[in-house]
Design a protein around this motif. Structure first.
Motif, PDB file in Angstrom:
ATOM      1  N   GLY A   1       0.792  -1.221   0.000  1.00  0.00           N
ATOM      2  CA  GLY A   1       0.000   0.000   0.000  1.00  0.00           C
ATOM      3  C   GLY A   1       0.824   1.269   0.000  1.00  0.00           C
ATOM      4  N   TRP A   2       2.141   1.136   0.131  1.00  0.00           N
ATOM      5  CA  TRP A   2       3.032   2.298   0.112  1.00  0.00           C
ATOM      6  C   TRP A   2       3.791   2.328  -1.205  1.00  0.00           C
ATOM      7  N   THR A   3       4.224   3.521  -1.604  1.00  0.00           N
ATOM      8  CA  THR A   3       4.939   3.713  -2.865  1.00  0.00           C
ATOM      9  C   THR A   3       6.323   4.275  -2.591  1.00  0.00           C
ATOM     10  N   PHE A   4       7.315   3.684  -3.237  1.00  0.00           N
ATOM     11  CA  PHE A   4       8.695   4.134  -3.060  1.00  0.00           C
ATOM     12  C   PHE A   4       9.001   5.286  -4.005  1.00  0.00           C
ATOM     13  N   GLY A   5       9.568   6.368  -3.459  1.00  0.00           N
ATOM     14  CA  GLY A   5       9.981   7.504  -4.274  1.00  0.00           C
ATOM     15  C   GLY A   5      11.454   7.397  -4.623  1.00  0.00           C
ATOM     16  N   ASN A   6      11.754   7.120  -5.876  1.00  0.00           N
ATOM     17  CA  ASN A   6      13.154   6.980  -6.280  1.00  0.00           C
ATOM     18  C   ASN A   6      13.947   8.254  -6.041  1.00  0.00           C
ATOM     19  N   GLU A   7      13.282   9.403  -6.167  1.00  0.00           N
ATOM     20  CA  GLU A   7      13.983  10.673  -6.007  1.00  0.00           C
ATOM     21  C   GLU A   7      14.383  10.937  -4.558  1.00  0.00           C
ATOM     22  N   THR A   8      13.639  10.390  -3.628  1.00  0.00           N
ATOM     23  CA  THR A   8      13.822  10.755  -2.223  1.00  0.00           C
ATOM     24  C   THR A   8      14.255   9.601  -1.338  1.00  0.00           C
ATOM     25  N   SER A   9      14.071   8.369  -1.806  1.00  0.00           N
ATOM     26  CA  SER A   9      14.363   7.165  -1.017  1.00  0.00           C
ATOM     27  C   SER A   9      13.486   7.069   0.228  1.00  0.00           C
ATOM     28  N   TYR A  10      12.242   7.491   0.116  1.00  0.00           N
ATOM     29  CA  TYR A  10      11.246   7.319   1.166  1.00  0.00           C
ATOM     30  C   TYR A  10      10.052   6.548   0.607  1.00  0.00           C
ATOM     31  N   CYS A  11       9.225   6.026   1.515  1.00  0.00           N
ATOM     32  CA  CYS A  11       7.956   5.410   1.145  1.00  0.00           C
ATOM     33  C   CYS A  11       6.817   6.383   1.455  1.00  0.00           C
ATOM     34  N   TYR A  12       5.796   6.393   0.598  1.00  0.00           N
ATOM     35  CA  TYR A  12       4.688   7.339   0.751  1.00  0.00           C
ATOM     36  C   TYR A  12       3.348   6.622   0.604  1.00  0.00           C
ATOM     37  N   GLN A  13       2.358   7.180   1.276  1.00  0.00           N
ATOM     38  CA  GLN A  13       0.981   6.726   1.097  1.00  0.00           C
ATOM     39  C   GLN A  13       0.050   7.922   1.267  1.00  0.00           C
ATOM     40  N   ILE A  14      -0.923   8.015   0.384  1.00  0.00           N
ATOM     41  CA  ILE A  14      -1.965   9.038   0.512  1.00  0.00           C
ATOM     42  C   ILE A  14      -3.215   8.344   1.028  1.00  0.00           C
ATOM     43  N   SER A  15      -3.766   8.883   2.083  1.00  0.00           N
ATOM     44  CA  SER A  15      -4.904   8.221   2.724  1.00  0.00           C
ATOM     45  C   SER A  15      -6.136   8.260   1.828  1.00  0.00           C
ATOM     46  N   GLN A  16      -6.913   7.210   1.882  1.00  0.00           N
ATOM     47  CA  GLN A  16      -8.217   7.231   1.233  1.00  0.00           C
ATOM     48  C   GLN A  16      -9.240   7.926   2.121  1.00  0.00           C
ATOM     49  N   ARG A  17      -8.898   8.059   3.361  1.00  0.00           N
ATOM     50  CA  ARG A  17      -9.781   8.738   4.318  1.00  0.00           C
ATOM     51  C   ARG A  17      -9.525  10.239   4.278  1.00  0.00           C
ATOM     52  N   TYR A  18     -10.587  11.031   4.390  1.00  0.00           N
ATOM     53  CA  TYR A  18     -10.489  12.484   4.478  1.00  0.00           C
ATOM     54  C   TYR A  18     -10.560  12.884   5.950  1.00  0.00           C
ATOM     55  N   MET A  19      -9.796  13.911   6.332  1.00  0.00           N
ATOM     56  CA  MET A  19      -9.726  14.299   7.748  1.00  0.00           C
ATOM     57  C   MET A  19      -9.280  15.742   7.860  1.00  0.00           C
ATOM     58  N   THR A  20      -9.450  16.311   9.055  1.00  0.00           N
ATOM     59  CA  THR A  20      -8.933  17.653   9.304  1.00  0.00           C
ATOM     60  C   THR A  20      -7.426  17.582   9.514  1.00  0.00           C
ATOM     61  N   TYR A  21      -6.798  18.758   9.508  1.00  0.00           N
ATOM     62  CA  TYR A  21      -5.344  18.781   9.694  1.00  0.00           C
ATOM     63  C   TYR A  21      -4.947  18.163  11.032  1.00  0.00           C
ATOM     64  N   ALA A  22      -5.709  18.432  12.070  1.00  0.00           N
ATOM     65  CA  ALA A  22      -5.347  17.962  13.413  1.00  0.00           C
ATOM     66  C   ALA A  22      -5.306  16.438  13.503  1.00  0.00           C
ATOM     67  N   GLU A  23      -5.981  15.760  12.591  1.00  0.00           N
ATOM     68  CA  GLU A  23      -6.041  14.296  12.645  1.00  0.00           C
ATOM     69  C   GLU A  23      -4.940  13.613  11.837  1.00  0.00           C
TER      70      GLU A  23
END
Length: 382
Positions: A27-49
């Motif tokens: 469920g995570w995606t590797f960024g070749n440019e940064t050498s990190y893993c990323y995921q964008i939530s399917q859930r919507y939420m406020t900034y505080a969450e």
């Protein structure tokens, strides 16, 4: 429900543009440019969450750390209906925008017309000029989460009770290692041996990427040193026992080809101490072949006020790998190295120490053994 489905479909198309390797959890995606893993939530939420949500799935809320990450976000979020939260907020007293780690958000990474007064939190906009956008903190958006990838080798223990030599490579060598590494390596060798480490080639970013070595299985043991010491960089280390460990650390920006380590388990031999007015010395087993993984120390001490004349009249070792080192000091000190004899050295070889002592060290690797050397010494007046 519809919003979640729409977001999932958009994410799927965005993921197709990103190189995916088995360095991130499902469920995570590797960024070749940064050498990190990323995921964008399917859930919507406020900034505080957002950050607490990211922590529940193994990451932290992301902010933009570099131009490379800005570029990555621009196509990672391309085509998204919603603009995901970034870990960036405005200090309403100073009107300064800060990342969640306390650093100041880079002013040129805002999208056109931003930052506006429309909000005190930031989202990422991928259309037009990609960049940060001021957004009300109570808005409901998806989150971008980030975590470290599994870039270090799964094997961390090398050698063993019957292993005398080996090689280890940095992740990705010889092409390129990754950013954001803290990889640990532990080497074991047979009892009654010690381990030498030689990093060659060693091609890493100066100062910020480095190796730290320890005289035991972890960093609670004595510190052997660091490859990239500012005033005295070094690429060779030696343990006092049959266990040694080291950590390869890289920062978040520049990488290089990496390194190749050759390690050897050396056999302990009692030093040979000679005093008086003259003496002779030979390699172990001379005139028969010396053994593999040998290290023999020779300490010669003349009476005070005299110098030591050393002559070697027979010498044959494996070129480059089996070496006799000669020092004008009472112990092995790299800055006092006088000669490094190897191969079919020219004999007779003679040298007079400016002091009343000489130290010699003979080292062999595990491949080819030859007859070695024979020599003598005597004292002289200054």
């Amino acid at each position: 429900m519809f919003a979640a489905l729409l977001t999932a479909l958009i994410f799927a198309s965005a993921f197709n543009d990103v190189s995916s390797v088995n360095l991130c959890p499902d469920g995570w995606t590797f960024g070749n440019e940064t050498s990190y893993c990323y995921q964008i939530s399917q859930r919507y939420m406020t900034y505080a969450e957002t950050d607490s949500y990211c922590q529940t799935i193994g990451g932290r809320q992301a902010f933009i750390m570099s131009t490379k990450e800005l570029t990555f976000f621009s196509y990672f979020t391309a085509g998204m209906f919603a603009q995901p939260w970034l870990a960036i907020t405005r200090n309403t007293t100073t009107n300064v925008w800060h990342n969640s780690d306390g650093t100041t958000a880079f002013s040129t990474w805002w999208t056109t017309g931003e930052p506006s007064v429309n909000g005190d939190c930031a989202t990422f906009k991928s259309t037009d000029k990609a960049g940060m956008k001021a957004t009300p903190c109570y808005s409901v958006q998806p989150a971008i989460c980030r975590q470290m990838p599994a870039l270090c080798p799964t094997t961390t223990n090398y050698g063993g009770s019957y292993s005398r030599t080996g090689t280890i490579k940095s992740p990705g060598y010889p092409d390129q290692y990754y950013n954001n590494l803290d990889c640990w390596y532990v080497i074991n060798s047979p009892n009654n041996t010690y381990i030498t480490l030689q990093f060659s080639p060693y091609l890493v970013e100066r100062t910020f990427d480095y190796i730290q070595a320890y005289d035991g299985p972890n960093d609670t043991y004595p510190y052997l040193g660091k490859t990239d010491e500012y005033t005295n960089p070094r690429y060779d280390f030696e343990s006092s026992s049959n266990v040694v460990s080291f950590k390869f650390h890289t920062d978040k920006t520049i990488t290089n080809n990496g390194w190749l380590l050759t390690w050897n388990a050396q056999v302990y031999s009692a030093p040979i101490n000679q005093t008086g007015q003259n003496g002779t010395f030979t390699s172990p087993n001379y005139p028969d072949n010396y053994g593999p993984y040998t290290e023999q120390l020779y300490y010669i001490t003349a009476p005070d006020g005299f110098h030591v004349n050393v002559t070697i009249d027979d010498f044959l070792t494996e070129a480059r790998f089996d070496v006799l080192e000669i020092y004008n000091s009472s112990t092995v000190l790299p800055n006092n190295l006088v000669a490094n004899l190897s191969g079919n050295a020219t004999v007779p070889w003679s040298w007079v120490s400016p002091y009343s002592y000489v130290t010699m060290r003979f080292k062999s690797d595990g491949s080819v053994q030859k007859r070695g050397f024979e020599g003598y010494w005597f004292i002289t007046f200054p």
